[in-house]
Design a protein around this motif. Structure first.
Motif, PDB file in Angstrom:
ATOM      1  N   LEU A  43       0.824  -1.205   0.000  1.00 46.29           N
ATOM      2  CA  LEU A  43       0.000   0.000   0.000  1.00 46.29           C
ATOM      3  C   LEU A  43       0.862   1.261   0.000  1.00 46.29           C
ATOM      4  N   SER A  44       1.964   1.219   0.726  1.00 50.72           N
ATOM      5  CA  SER A  44       2.871   2.366   0.736  1.00 50.72           C
ATOM      6  C   SER A  44       3.505   2.590  -0.626  1.00 50.72           C
ATOM      7  N   ALA A  45       3.652   1.497  -1.390  1.00 46.66           N
ATOM      8  CA  ALA A  45       4.210   1.606  -2.739  1.00 46.66           C
ATOM      9  C   ALA A  45       3.180   2.099  -3.749  1.00 46.66           C
ATOM     10  N   GLY A  46       1.916   2.159  -3.356  1.00 50.21           N
ATOM     11  CA  GLY A  46       0.892   2.718  -4.228  1.00 50.21           C
ATOM     12  C   GLY A  46      -0.223   1.788  -4.634  1.00 50.21           C
ATOM     13  N   ALA A  47      -0.192   0.523  -4.224  1.00 47.92           N
ATOM     14  CA  ALA A  47      -1.277  -0.388  -4.563  1.00 47.92           C
ATOM     15  C   ALA A  47      -2.596   0.170  -4.042  1.00 47.92           C
TER      16      ALA A  47
END
Length: 259
Positions: A39-43
């Motif tokens: 999620l932090s990577a953008g998912a």
């Protein structure tokens, strides 16, 4: 008709993290930490498929991931067989969804002994049992997606039951791509997606999608609202790192949509 298409969302399936954890016992690797990294990577979401045998994601994981995705304001997609009865350690898909109220529930007709999901619903056979379950999930404000094969009949039945989307089982496309002849396969997916959209069903896709085959699929099957990717993504992440791999998928999706 389906409204103007939004960008394709990436929902990362974290089942394989739990497989590795369960193979040793204990808490490592940490499913929540892996999901948080994605999620932090953008998912844009997290997918899980809890099975009655608890071979990977457990009911307890689903509850914890529901809290995590709420913190990130992203969607949790819970997959599963709505016909599988509850048993010790598994409350049943409907009971679990009542507790966590995921944004999306993807109903899948997999049996207990299946290694992985490998076919969609037969609506002529399954609609009578599915209809009340779809209504219940909708009453809990869950979006309902039904797992289907490319070329399937019965999409109007899925709509009449109250389903919001279908999820195209993309295993056959991935196999055709690997064999070097994906065009005939992807044409069938494109046709099925177009039929779904024409009657007002949204379209998701998942199973065996990878960095290598995703561009062709999204190019040839436009307006896919969500791809759920787990096995390939986690395999690639073993070599390149989880954050890097998630960002590469997001770049692929953005590149297709820019044209």
């Amino acid at each position: 008709m389906v409204s103007e298409a939004a960008p394709t969302a990436l929902s990362v399936n974290v089942n394989k993290i739990a497989v590795l954890r369960n193979s040793r016992g204990g808490l490592e690797p940490d499913v929540l930490r892996a999901a948080r990294t994605c999620l932090s990577a953008g998912a844009q979401g997290i997918t899980v498929h809890p099975r009655p045998d608890r071979r990977h994601i457990t009911a307890e994981d689903v509850v914890a991931l529901a809290e995590l995705t709420a913190q990130y304001h992203v969607e949790l997609n819970v997959e599963g067989n709505p016909f599988a009865p509850p048993r010790v350690g598994y409350p049943g898909l409907l009971d679990l969804c009542e507790r966590v109220r995921p944004a999306q529930v993807t109903l899948v007709p997999d049996s207990d002994d299946q290694l992985t999901s490998d076919h969609g619903f037969d609506f002529d056979r399954d609609s009578f049992r599915l209809a009340p379950l779809v209504r219940q999930l909708k009453a809990w404000n869950c979006r309902v997606s039904l797992f289907v094969d490319a070329g399937c009949t019965g999409l109007p039945t899925a709509l009449a039951m109250g389903a919001d989307r279908i999820e195209l089982y993309t295993g056959p496309y991935a196999a055709a791509w690997a064999a070097g002849n994906p065009q005939e396969a992807v044409a069938l997916f494109r046709e099925t997606a177009a039929r779904a959209e024409a009657i007002g069903l949204g379209v998701n896709a998942g199973h065996d999608l990878s960095q290598e085959n995703l561009v062709l699929f999204l190019t040839e099957v436009p307006n896919v609202q969500e791809v759920s990717i787990g096995h390939a993504l986690m395999s690639e992440a073993l070599y390149d790192g989880l954050e890097t791999t998630v960002r590469r998928y997001l770049d692929i999706i953005a590149g297709v949509q820019k044209g």
